[in-house]
Write an enzyme that holds these catalytic residues in place. Structure first.
Site, PDB file in Angstrom:
ATOM      1  N   GLY A  50      -5.751   1.610  -8.488  1.00 51.67           N
ATOM      2  CA  GLY A  50      -6.166   0.818  -7.014  1.00 51.67           C
ATOM      3  C   GLY A  50      -5.106   1.245  -6.104  1.00 51.67           C
ATOM      4  O   GLY A  50      -5.517   0.909  -4.862  1.00 51.67           O
ATOM      5  N   CYS A  51      -4.027   1.761  -6.117  1.00 55.94           N
ATOM      6  CA  CYS A  51      -3.445   2.231  -4.903  1.00 55.94           C
ATOM      7  C   CYS A  51      -3.863   3.492  -4.316  1.00 55.94           C
ATOM      8  O   CYS A  51      -4.377   4.359  -5.058  1.00 55.94           O
ATOM      9  CB  CYS A  51      -1.914   2.568  -5.505  1.00 55.94           C
ATOM     10  SG  CYS A  51      -1.041   1.038  -6.241  1.00 55.94           S
ATOM     11  N   GLN A  52      -3.620   3.491  -3.159  1.00 55.25           N
ATOM     12  CA  GLN A  52      -4.014   4.552  -2.204  1.00 55.25           C
ATOM     13  C   GLN A  52      -3.414   5.759  -2.569  1.00 55.25           C
ATOM     14  O   GLN A  52      -4.076   7.024  -3.005  1.00 55.25           O
ATOM     15  CB  GLN A  52      -4.060   4.214  -0.879  1.00 55.25           C
ATOM     16  CG  GLN A  52      -4.307   5.440   0.194  1.00 55.25           C
ATOM     17  CD  GLN A  52      -3.964   5.086   1.800  1.00 55.25           C
ATOM     18  OE1 GLN A  52      -3.895   3.971   2.222  1.00 55.25           O
ATOM     19  NE2 GLN A  52      -4.320   6.128   2.524  1.00 55.25           N
ATOM     20  N   SER A  53      -2.079   5.677  -2.956  1.00 56.21           N
ATOM     21  CA  SER A  53      -1.095   6.882  -3.506  1.00 56.21           C
ATOM     22  C   SER A  53      -1.048   6.866  -4.696  1.00 56.21           C
ATOM     23  O   SER A  53      -1.311   5.678  -5.346  1.00 56.21           O
ATOM     24  CB  SER A  53       0.170   6.703  -2.639  1.00 56.21           C
ATOM     25  OG  SER A  53       0.214   6.719  -1.279  1.00 56.21           O
TER      26      SER A  53
END
Length: 138
Positions: A50-53
């Site tokens: 779920g993290c962009q990075s």
């Protein structure tokens, strides 16, 4: 030093910087100080979903305490996970599970991040607590 003491120490350190650019540089510097994570540990199982990075989190139990290792492909995200590692590393699972991590709201970082990066802070804290729960039940 307790988890609350470590959180207070971070808040005091950040208060030395009058503007957000300086605070971000400080957080990025914390990320650069994280021990390097071996490439073979950067697996799909260790990714925080779920993290962009990309953010990898490794946790192990050592002498009844949880030891964290983290890395990211983004310097600001690595700095953010470094804040949590600094606060939660080398603590007991029960201490981690009962920790109030709202200190991150007091840093003011969320207000200056894109919504997806701000959400990543919650995901990091949740994943770190989840890993502590695994060791608590063991």
């Amino acid at each position: 030093m307790s988890i609350a003491d470590k959180q207070q120490e971070i808040l005091e350190e950040l208060s030395f910087f009058p503007d957000w650019q300086e605070r971000y540089e400080y957080v990025i510097g914390l990320g650069r100080k994280l021990p390097a994570m071996a490439e073979e540990l950067k697996t799909a199982e260790r990714l925080i979903k779920g993290c962009q990075s990309q953010v990898w989190l490794e946790a192990r139990s050592e002498g009844g305490k949880v030891r964290y290792l983290a890395d990211s492909d983004s310097v600001i995200t690595k700095g953010m996970i470094a804040l949590f590692v600094r606060v939660l590393d080398d603590e007991t699972p029960d201490s981690i599970l009962s920790a109030d991590l709202s200190f991150i709201d007091k840093t003011g970082l969320k207000e200056h991040l894109a919504p997806t990066r701000a959400n990543a802070l919650n995901l990091m804290a949740t994943q770190m607590k989840q890993r502590a729960l695994e060791f608590s039940a063991a």
